[in-house]
Write a protein that holds these residues in place. Structure first.
Motif, short mmCIF file in Angstrom:
data_model
loop_
_atom_site.label_atom_id
_atom_site.label_comp_id
_atom_site.label_asym_id
_atom_site.label_seq_id
_atom_site.Cartn_x
_atom_site.Cartn_y
_atom_site.Cartn_z
N LYS A 23 -84.37 -11.99 10.63
CA LYS A 23 -84.14 -10.57 10.96
C LYS A 23 -85.40 -9.86 11.49
CE LYS A 23 -83.15 -7.93 7.28
NZ LYS A 23 -82.29 -7.28 6.25
N ASP A 84 -87.30 -12.64 -4.68
CA ASP A 84 -86.77 -11.27 -4.64
C ASP A 84 -87.94 -10.30 -4.38
OD1 ASP A 84 -85.02 -9.15 -4.64
OD2 ASP A 84 -83.97 -9.77 -6.46
N LYS A 159 -78.26 0.81 -5.42
CA LYS A 159 -76.87 0.66 -4.96
C LYS A 159 -75.83 1.09 -6.01
CE LYS A 159 -78.34 -2.51 -1.49
NZ LYS A 159 -79.44 -3.40 -1.70
N ILE A 170 -82.74 8.69 -0.59
CA ILE A 170 -82.78 7.25 -0.87
C ILE A 170 -84.17 6.67 -0.63
CG2 ILE A 170 -80.33 6.91 -0.42
CD1 ILE A 170 -82.17 5.37 2.18
N1 GDD Z 1 -90.42 -12.50 0.86
C1 GDD Z 1 -89.23 -12.10 0.43
N2 GDD Z 1 -88.61 -12.81 -0.58
N3 GDD Z 1 -88.66 -11.03 1.00
C2 GDD Z 1 -87.44 -10.64 0.55
C3 GDD Z 1 -86.74 -11.33 -0.48
C4 GDD Z 1 -87.38 -12.48 -1.07
O1 GDD Z 1 -86.86 -13.14 -1.97
N4 GDD Z 1 -85.56 -10.68 -0.69
C5 GDD Z 1 -85.53 -9.65 0.18
N5 GDD Z 1 -86.66 -9.62 0.94
C6 GDD Z 1 -87.04 -8.64 1.97
C7 GDD Z 1 -86.04 -8.51 3.11
O2 GDD Z 1 -86.39 -9.40 4.17
C8 GDD Z 1 -86.21 -7.06 3.51
O3 GDD Z 1 -87.26 -6.88 4.45
C9 GDD Z 1 -86.63 -6.36 2.23
O4 GDD Z 1 -87.07 -7.39 1.34
C10 GDD Z 1 -85.48 -5.57 1.58
O5 GDD Z 1 -84.36 -6.43 1.43
P1 GDD Z 1 -82.93 -6.03 2.02
O6 GDD Z 1 -82.02 -7.17 1.72
O7 GDD Z 1 -83.04 -5.54 3.39
O8 GDD Z 1 -82.56 -4.86 1.02
P2 GDD Z 1 -81.58 -3.63 1.26
O9 GDD Z 1 -81.68 -3.12 2.65
O10 GDD Z 1 -80.23 -4.00 0.77
O11 GDD Z 1 -82.17 -2.54 0.25
C11 GDD Z 1 -83.57 -2.25 0.23
O12 GDD Z 1 -83.92 -1.39 1.30
C12 GDD Z 1 -83.28 -0.07 1.26
C13 GDD Z 1 -83.85 0.75 2.42
O13 GDD Z 1 -83.64 0.13 3.61
C14 GDD Z 1 -83.89 -1.60 -1.13
O14 GDD Z 1 -85.30 -1.48 -1.21
C15 GDD Z 1 -83.21 -0.23 -1.25
O15 GDD Z 1 -83.63 0.40 -2.46
C16 GDD Z 1 -83.59 0.65 -0.06
O16 GDD Z 1 -82.89 1.89 -0.13
#
Ligand code: GDD
Ligand code: MG
Length: 335
Positions: A23, A84, A159, A170
């Motif tokens: 991504k 995570d 969430k 948020i």
């Molecule tokens: N290195 C690493 N390892 N990165 C990770 C892992 C992991 O195991 N899991 C997730 N990420 C990274 C993703 O690549 C992304 O850049 C970021 O952590 C957040 O993960 P998402 O999967 O995009 O989460 P989301 O969009 O559902 O929710 C998050 O972002 C929202 C805002 O955009 C949360 O932080 C929410 O609280 C927030 O509102």
């Protein structure tokens, strides 16, 4: 100031695009979104970035082989297994030897926030951790924050069910953290900063947050990803802008391209029509194809018609096919 950028997620919601490209390496305005993000961080004083990598680390290392991006030194912290968000932050911070106040950014968030504003607020409030907030209409897909006076966070709920938390502020995915936060994160296992760490800092009254109305988008789903690209040509961003048709894109003179991006390497055939769409560098659009509100990395046959459709790098749309709201190839059918 150093920053950890989390780029190790699977990007599941952006499949089929992420079947071949992680991504944060997908282009926004013809450049990998992580590069845009690093540029914005560099403009607000960040001098070193640690990429928290897991899933598919190679494309990042290949894209920035000199270990530099936008004048910023890059470190690669490759997790042995997905840890995570908090686990990844701890792993990356330890990898780079971070022992001072630092910044963390979710790698799929694009914002015009000047992070120095968040750092100044963090310092003035004496916080252990500070979160950037943005208002949204439906907060249920995000981390929802309830604030008390002075910007102290009273509740952080990741969430929640729709309507369960009375706030539309948020977590916008940019944090300033004291190194003591790392001590709250267990080593060697998955830990979510949103579900585990932040609620713990709230209990101690040391989590603060600042809401701003800066441009903000989480590109993690096709529609906001397309939007983020169009915003780059619509002049919506304070800090970044892109040409609609990049130098090196091969667009036939009889094709009609309106309100769309076409990247270098893409081929658009005669009399093709492209509207409100994102055509990435690997795309081939044959003569007479019609593309509306779509994202294309793959191949569109002659006179095919697609709308609200995502075509991944391996995707092939047959000559004359008509598709609406489709994913090609279907991620559920691909191994
Ligand atoms: N290195 C690493 N390892 N990165 C990770 C892992 C992991 O195991 N899991 C997730 N990420 C990274 C993703 O690549 C992304 O850049 C970021 O952590 C957040 O993960 P998402 O999967 O995009 O989460 P989301 O969009 O559902 O929710 C998050 O972002 C929202 C805002 O955009 C949360 O932080 C929410 O609280 C927030 O509102
Ligand atoms: Mg996200």
């Amino acid at each position: 100031m150093r920053a950890v950028v989390l780029v190790g997620g699977f990007g599941t919601r952006l499949r089929p695009l992420t079947l071949t490209t992680p991504k944060p390496m997908l282009p926004v305005g013809h450049r990998p979104m992580v590069e845009n993000l690093v540029r914005t961080l560099a403009a607000s004083g960040v001098t070193e970035v640690v990429l928290g990598l897991g899933f598919k680390p190679e494309p990042f290392i290949q894209a920035f082989p000199s270990g530099e991006c936008a004048g910023v030194r890059l470190h690669y912290a490759v997790e042995p297994e997905p840890l995570d968000t908090a686990g990844a932050i701890k792993f990356a911070a330890e990898h780079a030897g971070i022992d001072d106040t630092f910044v963390v950014v979710n790698g799929d968030v694009l914002t015009d926030l000047d992070v120095s504003t968040l750092i100044a607020f963090h310092r003035s409030s004496g916080a252990e951790a500070t979160i950037h907030l943005t208002p949204v209409e439906d907060p249920s897909a995000y981390g929802v924050v309830v604030l008390a006076d002075g910007g102290r966070v009273e509740r952080f709920v990741e969430k929640p069910a729709p309507g369960a938390v009375a706030s539309n502020s948020i977590n916008a995915g940019t944090y300033v953290l004291e190194p003591s936060v790392l001590g709250r994160i267990a080593s060697g296992r998955k830990v979510s900063i949103e579900r585990e760490t932040f609620p713990g800092v709230v209990v101690d009254g040391r989590l603060f947050a600042l809401s701003t109305d800066d441009y903000w988008i989480d590109t993690g789903r096709p529609e906001p990803y397309r939007r983020a690209n169009l915003d780059m040509i619509d002049g919506v961003r304070r800090t970044l802008r892109a040409d609609a048709i990049e130098d090196g894109a091969r667009v036939d003179g009889s094709a009609r391209v309106t309100h769309s991006l076409v990247s270098r390497g893409a081929v658009v055939g005669s009399a093709a029509v492209i509207e409100d769409s994102v055509i990435l560098g690997s795309a081939v659009i044959e003569a007479g194809a019609v593309v509306k509100d779509s994202i294309v990395m793959g191949h569109l046959g002659r006179s095919s018609v697609i709308s609200h459709t995502v075509v991944g790098a391996q995707g092939r749309v047959k000559d004359g096919a008509v598709l609406s709201h489709a994913l090609v190839p279907d991620p559920n059918a691909v191994k």
